[in-house]
Design a protein around this motif. Sequence first.
Motif, short mmCIF file in Angstrom:
data_model
loop_
_atom_site.label_atom_id
_atom_site.label_comp_id
_atom_site.label_asym_id
_atom_site.label_seq_id
_atom_site.Cartn_x
_atom_site.Cartn_y
_atom_site.Cartn_z
N MET A 152 0.18 7.13 20.35
CA MET A 152 0.01 6.41 18.88
C MET A 152 -1.21 5.96 18.04
SD MET A 152 2.64 7.38 16.62
CE MET A 152 2.93 6.82 14.74
N LYS A 153 -2.07 7.03 17.66
CA LYS A 153 -2.82 6.25 16.43
C LYS A 153 -2.91 6.07 14.90
CE LYS A 153 -5.08 7.36 20.87
NZ LYS A 153 -4.45 6.58 21.76
N THR A 154 -1.61 6.12 14.37
CA THR A 154 -2.33 5.58 13.00
C THR A 154 -0.61 4.28 13.05
OG1 THR A 154 -0.41 7.20 13.39
CG2 THR A 154 -2.46 7.59 12.93
N ILE A 155 -0.98 3.70 12.09
CA ILE A 155 -0.21 2.71 12.09
C ILE A 155 0.30 2.38 10.33
CG2 ILE A 155 -0.67 1.35 13.14
CD1 ILE A 155 -2.40 -0.45 11.09
N TYR A 156 1.47 1.58 9.84
CA TYR A 156 1.52 1.50 8.04
C TYR A 156 0.41 0.80 7.67
CZ TYR A 156 5.76 4.74 7.88
OH TYR A 156 6.69 5.28 6.94
N ASP A 157 0.09 0.68 6.76
CA ASP A 157 -0.78 -0.74 6.00
C ASP A 157 -0.13 -0.83 4.47
OD1 ASP A 157 -2.81 -2.39 6.13
OD2 ASP A 157 -3.71 -1.26 5.27
N LEU A 158 -0.37 -1.73 3.88
CA LEU A 158 0.36 -2.16 2.97
C LEU A 158 -1.12 -2.96 1.64
CD1 LEU A 158 2.82 -3.25 2.02
CD2 LEU A 158 2.26 -5.73 2.11
N CYS B 182 6.52 -11.35 -13.00
CA CYS B 182 5.39 -10.23 -12.85
C CYS B 182 6.20 -9.47 -11.22
CB CYS B 182 4.77 -10.44 -12.50
SG CYS B 182 3.86 -11.30 -11.34
N PHE B 183 6.13 -8.33 -11.59
CA PHE B 183 6.20 -7.44 -10.34
C PHE B 183 5.97 -7.56 -9.08
CE2 PHE B 183 9.93 -4.92 -13.06
CZ PHE B 183 10.66 -5.62 -12.86
N THR B 184 5.88 -7.50 -7.79
CA THR B 184 4.83 -7.46 -7.12
C THR B 184 5.13 -6.23 -6.69
OG1 THR B 184 4.97 -9.63 -6.15
CG2 THR B 184 3.90 -8.59 -4.48
N LEU B 185 3.89 -5.33 -6.92
CA LEU B 185 3.95 -3.80 -5.80
C LEU B 185 3.41 -3.29 -4.85
CD1 LEU B 185 4.33 -0.66 -7.04
CD2 LEU B 185 1.68 -1.14 -8.32
N TYR B 186 3.99 -2.99 -4.20
CA TYR B 186 4.16 -2.98 -2.62
C TYR B 186 3.61 -1.39 -2.65
CZ TYR B 186 5.85 -7.65 -1.52
OH TYR B 186 6.26 -9.33 -2.06
N VAL B 187 2.87 -1.07 -1.52
CA VAL B 187 2.68 -0.18 -1.42
C VAL B 187 2.50 0.48 0.79
CG1 VAL B 187 0.78 2.18 -1.89
CG2 VAL B 187 1.45 0.46 -3.84
N TRP B 188 2.77 0.85 0.75
CA TRP B 188 3.30 1.01 2.53
C TRP B 188 2.24 2.63 2.63
CZ3 TRP B 188 3.31 -2.25 5.88
CH2 TRP B 188 3.83 -3.88 5.48
N TYR B 189 1.35 2.72 3.39
CA TYR B 189 0.96 3.78 3.86
C TYR B 189 0.60 4.22 4.83
CZ TYR B 189 -3.69 1.95 2.95
OH TYR B 189 -4.32 1.04 3.22
N VAL B 190 0.74 5.49 6.12
CA VAL B 190 0.04 5.89 7.00
C VAL B 190 -1.44 6.16 6.96
CG1 VAL B 190 0.25 7.83 6.95
CG2 VAL B 190 0.75 6.68 9.34
N THR B 191 -2.39 5.06 8.14
CA THR B 191 -3.30 5.44 8.32
C THR B 191 -3.96 5.07 9.16
OG1 THR B 191 -5.58 4.23 7.80
CG2 THR B 191 -3.14 3.06 7.68
N PRO B 192 -4.78 6.10 9.88
CA PRO B 192 -5.71 6.26 11.33
C PRO B 192 -5.95 4.73 11.48
CG PRO B 192 -6.19 7.70 9.80
CD PRO B 192 -5.84 7.27 8.92
N TYR B 193 -5.77 4.18 12.79
CA TYR B 193 -5.75 2.79 13.32
C TYR B 193 -7.99 2.08 12.78
CZ TYR B 193 -8.32 3.33 17.82
OH TYR B 193 -9.17 3.95 18.23
N HIS B 194 -8.29 3.35 13.32
CA HIS B 194 -9.91 3.24 13.09
C HIS B 194 -10.44 3.80 11.18
CE1 HIS B 194 -9.00 7.26 14.12
NE2 HIS B 194 -10.16 7.84 13.19
#
Length: 478
Positions: free
Chosen positions: A367-373, A438-450
Amino acid sequence: MKQLFASFLALSLLFSLTYAEDFDYLDKKNNTWLQVYSNSLKAHNLDDEIKILKNEIQRASGKRKAELTQLLKLKTSKRKILDELPQSFYGLLEKIGVAHDAKEVNIIEYLFKNKNNNFNIQNRKLTLLEKEYNDAQEYLNKELNATQSQEKKDTKKEAQLINAIDFFDNAKDLLEHKKEVLKHSKEAYLHELKSYEITQLPRHGINIAVIILIFILFHFLKHFIIKKAKDEDQLFKIKKVLNISFFLVLFLVLIAFNINNIIYAATLIGFIAAAITISMKEYLQSIVAWMHLSFGGSVKIGDRVLLYMNNNPIIGEIIDISPFKMTIYESINNTTSLQLKRAGRVVFVPNNYFVTNYVYNYTHDKMKTIYDLIEFRIPFASDTAKVEEITNEITLEVTERYMEVASKQYGHLKKRYDMRSRDFRPRIHLIPDPIEPCFTLYVWYVTPYHQIMELKSQLSQKIVKRLHKEGIEFYVKK
């Protein structure tokens, strides 16, 4: 029947008072022997009274039985109090003595002679008891002469004194026997000390001399090597090797000295092992942790990990795992950018840290990918549906190729662990800010760790430009 009970009760009370005065003269002298003898007589008389009362209670009934029961409780309480006091000469002399075992004589005992001091203390106690014994005999004889010289004879007291004098005369043998036992025990102890001095002390002296010689040789060897060594890191390693070698050699020498005495050698090995365990606890824990890390598979060289040392985050790639420490190369990422403001350092972490602390592995197994925000602030008046649609579209476009990679990697992880299926599509959330309007817009997406920083930068720019183009503003705190 009532008259009979009244007579019995009166006689009992009279007997108790007489009993209380019968041996009162034995308590007038502050003498241990007389007190013990008095306690013995009082206990014997109380036992007789308790026995009589129990027989009477079995035959009695009603109020009389209740009164006798109360009287029995009183007598029993007195008897229990007497049980706390010494009641025999044997028990009095039994406390005098020193336990001695010839096997206990060693160099510490030879130097300080602790048992010899104990023998002297016990002898002084016995001398004091002997003086009190003679005073007790003298006192009883004076009391007997005074009683016999009275015009009105007290035959009961006279008989008690005669019995007491006879009892004390018979107890003289106990005192003499205790003196002999203490004398012979001390002579045996002194003989063992002399025997130790002739047989064991020279050998122990040689052993100590050898140990001192080894210490001096290691000291000169260390001093010589330190003068020759120029590299500080090399000097530190040499010192560590010399210190460990010194303890190992000393350990082997001590075992060789005591190899004939298996029990003593085993005890010595146990003490030394305990000392080494306490003094080198962290090193031993690190070695055990190294074995766990080497064969456990939780982390390996090349993994990116996050850990906290003294509440400071450390994140980077593992570049080496040795028996005592793990080496981490600090990488550029969100943590180093937002909190540390620096990266590229080499960090050494003791292996024992991984036994008692949490470690976050970014690249476990395949598993070389993680969720980033990414976070944005959007005014309440904005078209939130449009914001969500645009953000989801751009995020999906940028990260689509990584979603498939993450799904395959997750499949390998799922085979190893009991995990549910997971969808790696972007997660878009609009949550009201708890402080600002206001609203806080959270954007979660998958990305390679490096590629965390690169992808965050690319995705952030695209989202901002697209939202501005659509006329959607971001919230700015006034």
